[in-house]
Design a protein around this motif. Sequence first.
Motif, mmCIF file in Angstrom:
data_model
loop_
_atom_site.group_PDB
_atom_site.id
_atom_site.type_symbol
_atom_site.label_atom_id
_atom_site.label_comp_id
_atom_site.label_asym_id
_atom_site.label_seq_id
_atom_site.Cartn_x
_atom_site.Cartn_y
_atom_site.Cartn_z
ATOM 1 N N GLU A 1 1.030 -1.397 0.023
ATOM 2 C CA GLU A 1 0.006 0.171 0.359
ATOM 3 C C GLU A 1 1.064 1.202 0.215
ATOM 4 O OE1 GLU A 1 -2.500 -1.004 3.223
ATOM 5 O OE2 GLU A 1 -3.891 -1.842 2.315
ATOM 6 N N MET A 2 1.790 1.128 0.545
ATOM 7 C CA MET A 2 2.940 2.209 0.610
ATOM 8 C C MET A 2 3.655 2.089 -0.492
ATOM 9 S SD MET A 2 2.581 3.220 3.691
ATOM 10 C CE MET A 2 2.091 3.170 5.611
ATOM 11 N N LYS A 3 3.979 1.031 -2.038
ATOM 12 C CA LYS A 3 4.486 2.030 -2.803
ATOM 13 C C LYS A 3 3.351 2.259 -3.539
ATOM 14 C CE LYS A 3 7.778 -2.742 -2.533
ATOM 15 N NZ LYS A 3 7.924 -3.548 -2.973
ATOM 16 N N GLU A 4 2.600 2.661 -3.402
ATOM 17 C CA GLU A 4 1.152 2.703 -4.065
ATOM 18 C C GLU A 4 0.514 3.965 -4.357
ATOM 19 O OE1 GLU A 4 -1.958 0.049 -3.358
ATOM 20 O OE2 GLU A 4 -1.217 -1.622 -4.688
ATOM 21 N N GLY A 5 1.298 4.683 -3.182
ATOM 22 C CA GLY A 5 1.630 5.762 -3.061
ATOM 23 C C GLY A 5 0.821 5.893 -1.788
ATOM 24 N N ALA A 6 0.080 5.715 -1.005
ATOM 25 C CA ALA A 6 -0.447 5.487 0.676
ATOM 26 C C ALA A 6 0.438 6.002 1.401
ATOM 27 C CB ALA A 6 -0.615 4.685 0.162
ATOM 28 N N THR A 7 0.413 6.521 2.070
ATOM 29 C CA THR A 7 1.293 6.479 3.331
ATOM 30 C C THR A 7 -0.127 6.826 4.462
ATOM 31 O OG1 THR A 7 0.941 9.081 3.630
ATOM 32 C CG2 THR A 7 2.420 8.641 2.834
ATOM 33 N N ILE A 8 0.466 6.814 5.391
ATOM 34 C CA ILE A 8 0.202 6.700 7.583
ATOM 35 C C ILE A 8 0.423 7.971 7.989
ATOM 36 C CG2 ILE A 8 -0.062 6.142 9.579
ATOM 37 C CD1 ILE A 8 1.095 3.042 7.981
ATOM 38 N N ASP A 9 -0.653 8.511 8.270
ATOM 39 C CA ASP A 9 -1.085 10.462 8.755
ATOM 40 C C ASP A 9 -0.817 9.554 10.200
ATOM 41 O OD1 ASP A 9 -3.392 9.056 9.973
ATOM 42 O OD2 ASP A 9 -4.559 10.261 8.421
ATOM 43 N N ASP A 10 -0.958 10.929 11.264
ATOM 44 C CA ASP A 10 -1.357 11.866 12.467
ATOM 45 C C ASP A 10 -1.404 10.423 13.002
ATOM 46 O OD1 ASP A 10 1.273 12.861 12.050
ATOM 47 O OD2 ASP A 10 -0.493 14.425 11.811
ATOM 48 N N GLU A 11 -2.543 9.912 12.781
ATOM 49 C CA GLU A 11 -3.862 9.337 13.236
ATOM 50 C C GLU A 11 -3.877 7.882 12.860
ATOM 51 O OE1 GLU A 11 -5.143 11.907 11.350
ATOM 52 O OE2 GLU A 11 -4.932 13.599 12.929
ATOM 53 N N ILE B 1 -8.897 9.085 2.932
ATOM 54 C CA ILE B 1 -8.838 7.831 3.934
ATOM 55 C C ILE B 1 -8.816 6.641 3.088
ATOM 56 C CG2 ILE B 1 -9.173 6.997 5.736
ATOM 57 C CD1 ILE B 1 -9.079 9.410 7.322
ATOM 58 N N LEU B 2 -7.688 5.721 3.135
ATOM 59 C CA LEU B 2 -8.482 4.170 2.281
ATOM 60 C C LEU B 2 -8.708 3.166 3.320
ATOM 61 C CD1 LEU B 2 -4.990 3.940 0.187
ATOM 62 C CD2 LEU B 2 -7.288 4.909 -0.766
ATOM 63 N N LYS B 3 -8.046 3.526 4.360
ATOM 64 C CA LYS B 3 -7.878 2.927 5.289
ATOM 65 C C LYS B 3 -7.686 3.327 6.675
ATOM 66 C CE LYS B 3 -7.499 -1.785 4.853
ATOM 67 N NZ LYS B 3 -6.404 -3.408 5.083
ATOM 68 N N THR B 4 -9.068 3.180 7.712
ATOM 69 C CA THR B 4 -8.981 3.990 9.543
ATOM 70 C C THR B 4 -7.479 3.201 9.750
ATOM 71 O OG1 THR B 4 -10.380 2.532 10.373
ATOM 72 C CG2 THR B 4 -11.208 5.226 8.609
ATOM 73 N N GLU B 5 -7.547 3.532 10.991
ATOM 74 C CA GLU B 5 -6.438 2.900 12.276
ATOM 75 C C GLU B 5 -7.602 1.308 12.565
ATOM 76 O OE1 GLU B 5 -3.429 3.814 16.218
ATOM 77 O OE2 GLU B 5 -5.313 5.049 15.630
ATOM 78 N N ALA B 6 -8.444 1.957 12.783
ATOM 79 C CA ALA B 6 -9.725 1.098 13.607
ATOM 80 C C ALA B 6 -10.318 -0.326 12.632
ATOM 81 C CB ALA B 6 -10.981 1.547 13.730
ATOM 82 N N GLU B 7 -9.958 0.084 10.833
ATOM 83 C CA GLU B 7 -10.020 -1.153 10.068
ATOM 84 C C GLU B 7 -8.898 -1.809 10.184
ATOM 85 O OE1 GLU B 7 -10.338 1.532 6.940
ATOM 86 O OE2 GLU B 7 -12.667 1.020 7.092
#
Length: 102
Positions: A64-74, A84-90
Amino acid sequence: MLQEALIPLFPVGGMPGGTELIVILLIAVLLFGANKIPKLARSTGQAMGEFQKGREQVEQELEEMKEGATIDDEGNIVDEDGEILKTEAEREADKESATSSE
């Protein structure tokens, strides 16, 4: 120089053959007892399964990171546009369902 110091575990022929495996099995029975060997094998298999699931989750997140996704502060996975592609809760629910499916 370093390779000269290394001693192969099975110097002749590589992997152990039938006789060597029987000797190893007898030593294992003497060390652990016949009753504990199936439990030991089962727990080893479960540990390997847990490791495999963890590795697959890490690989999925890396993909997912390679596809351009990153993890935000939350802790949410977001794309380049900030959606948002996927929340922390998901993500946590995915991890819990993977461990509870055993």
